[in-house]
Design an enzyme around this catalytic site. Structure first.
Site, mmCIF file in Angstrom:
data_model
loop_
_atom_site.group_PDB
_atom_site.id
_atom_site.type_symbol
_atom_site.label_atom_id
_atom_site.label_comp_id
_atom_site.label_asym_id
_atom_site.label_seq_id
_atom_site.Cartn_x
_atom_site.Cartn_y
_atom_site.Cartn_z
ATOM 1 N N GLY A 212 28.852 86.233 -7.211
ATOM 2 C CA GLY A 212 28.271 87.192 -6.274
ATOM 3 C C GLY A 212 29.318 88.078 -5.642
ATOM 4 N N THR A 238 18.198 91.729 -6.636
ATOM 5 C CA THR A 238 17.500 91.456 -7.904
ATOM 6 C C THR A 238 18.059 92.363 -9.006
ATOM 7 O OG1 THR A 238 15.531 91.114 -6.536
ATOM 8 C CG2 THR A 238 15.203 91.148 -8.918
ATOM 9 N N GLY A 241 22.832 90.599 -11.503
ATOM 10 C CA GLY A 241 23.420 89.814 -12.593
ATOM 11 C C GLY A 241 23.153 90.476 -13.943
ATOM 12 N N ASP A 242 21.973 91.040 -14.104
ATOM 13 C CA ASP A 242 21.643 91.713 -15.365
ATOM 14 C C ASP A 242 22.514 92.947 -15.557
ATOM 15 O OD1 ASP A 242 19.626 89.825 -15.824
ATOM 16 O OD2 ASP A 242 18.189 90.980 -14.637
ATOM 17 N N SER A 272 24.216 98.514 -8.275
ATOM 18 C CA SER A 272 22.820 98.141 -8.550
ATOM 19 C C SER A 272 22.112 97.556 -7.328
ATOM 20 C CB SER A 272 22.758 97.155 -9.711
ATOM 21 O OG SER A 272 23.085 95.857 -9.283
HETATM 22 O O1 RIB Z 1 17.325 88.904 -13.134
HETATM 23 C C1 RIB Z 1 16.279 89.453 -12.390
HETATM 24 C C2 RIB Z 1 14.990 89.343 -13.120
HETATM 25 O O2 RIB Z 1 14.654 87.987 -13.299
HETATM 26 C C3 RIB Z 1 13.833 89.983 -12.415
HETATM 27 O O3 RIB Z 1 13.654 91.336 -12.787
HETATM 28 C C4 RIB Z 1 12.674 89.112 -12.774
HETATM 29 O O4 RIB Z 1 11.939 89.597 -13.847
HETATM 30 C C5 RIB Z 1 13.307 87.753 -13.030
HETATM 31 O O5 RIB Z 1 12.677 86.982 -13.936
#
Ligand code: RIB
Length: 291
Positions: A212, A238, A241-242, A272
């Site tokens: 984080g 949210t 991490g992606d 983000s």
């Molecule tokens: O990593 C975040 C995502 O994980 C969200 O957009 C949601 O869909 C969750 O499952």
């Protein structure tokens, strides 16, 4: 332009904001409700595309109203949806998100994401063969992750395995992945009973633990390194991490060494979190490089 192929979930996020989380049996008043595109796989594909990669998604939607909206959003963001097929008589994946007390909590309902099977990935293997790098997560069946790792190895395409949500994985999969990117909690599940330092030492330049706002940690073969994160005015974490995973994959595919790739990923992730929604704040290449 590098090609990033993402194998994973595509979902709709149903997001409620409130001052706190209700206790069992309690009803409280919330502030807002919004429906926004999400799913760890789709988020990573959208982030990679905004960062200038050719992003190809391998996933499944339901034949409900969310399915159409999810596909439209991927296309609007320049992600190839050739390998995102609807599942008949099935709901799309949904994530039920509460934003409260500065963090999110999520219940993920798999829906059509459960139909991202090994056989489905086999049908889409051309998108793996042509990729510079492949990204995969844990919102699809475990056997699919194992199968994808085998295909990546066969085609000699590096695989970034983002083991979220946490679950254990067979050692062969760990060995086949080029990079593993757990957060601290996922790392404990992955390497049960092992200290963080021992896990890092076992996988030099491969295991990257995201921490984080403290940054990202790895072992370079001689010492443990922490690449610090960037300060940010956080609105919604949210999808951070992606974004991190997608940016890291893009940078590695472009030939950046690991430290530089992690700095790029940290910059993207810090941007983000400044807007609402998993994909709302995902930056463009220019935004990351201008930071
Ligand atoms: O990593 C975040 C995502 O994980 C969200 O957009 C949601 O869909 C969750 O499952």
């Amino acid at each position: 332009m590098v090609q990033v192929t993402v194998i994973g979930s595509v979902s709709m996020d149903l997001v409620v904001t409130a001052d706190k989380r209700p206790l069992a049996g309690e009803t409280i008043l919330g502030h807002s409700f919004e429906t926004v595109p999400g799913g760890k796989g789709a988020n990573q594909a959208v982030a990679a595309s905004r960062l200038g990669a050719k992003a190809v998604m391998i996933g499944r939607v339901g034949d409900d109203v969310y399915g159409g909206a999810i596909l439209e959003n991927l296309r609007k963001n320049g992600v190839s949806t050739q390998y995102v097929e609807p599942v008949t008589d099935c709901a799309s994946g949904t994530a039920h998100i509460t934003l409260a007390e500065g963090d999110n909590s999520i219940i993920f309902v798999k829906g059509a994401n459960d139909f991202v099977t090994p056989a489905y990935v086999e049908k889409a293997k051309e998108a793996i063969r042509t990729a510079d790098i492949v990204l995969i997560q844990h919102e699809i069946p475990p056997e699919t992750v194992e199968y994808a790792a085998t295909i990546c190895e066969k085609y000699d395409v590096p695989l970034v395995l983002n083991p979220a949500p946490a679950r254990q994985i067979p050692k062969e999969v760990t060995e086949k992945a080029a990079f593993l990117t757990p957060n601290e909690h996922e790392c404990k599940v992955l390497f049960e009973g092992m200290s963080r330092t021992d896990a890092l030492k076992r996988y030099p330049n491969k295991l990257i633990i995201t921490e984080g706002e403290n940054g990202a940690r790895y072992f370079d073969g001689s010492e443990e390194k922490v690449v610090p994160s960037f300060p940010a005015e956080t609105v919604d974490t949210t999808g951070a991490g992606d974004t991190f995973n997608a940016a890291f994959a893009v940078a590695v595919a472009e030939g950046k060494e690991i430290g530089e790739a992690l700095r790029f990923a940290n910059r993207a992730a810090s941007l983000s979190v400044t807007k609402f929604g998993a994909q709302g704040g995902m930056p463009t290449r220019e935004e990351v490089e201008g930071q």
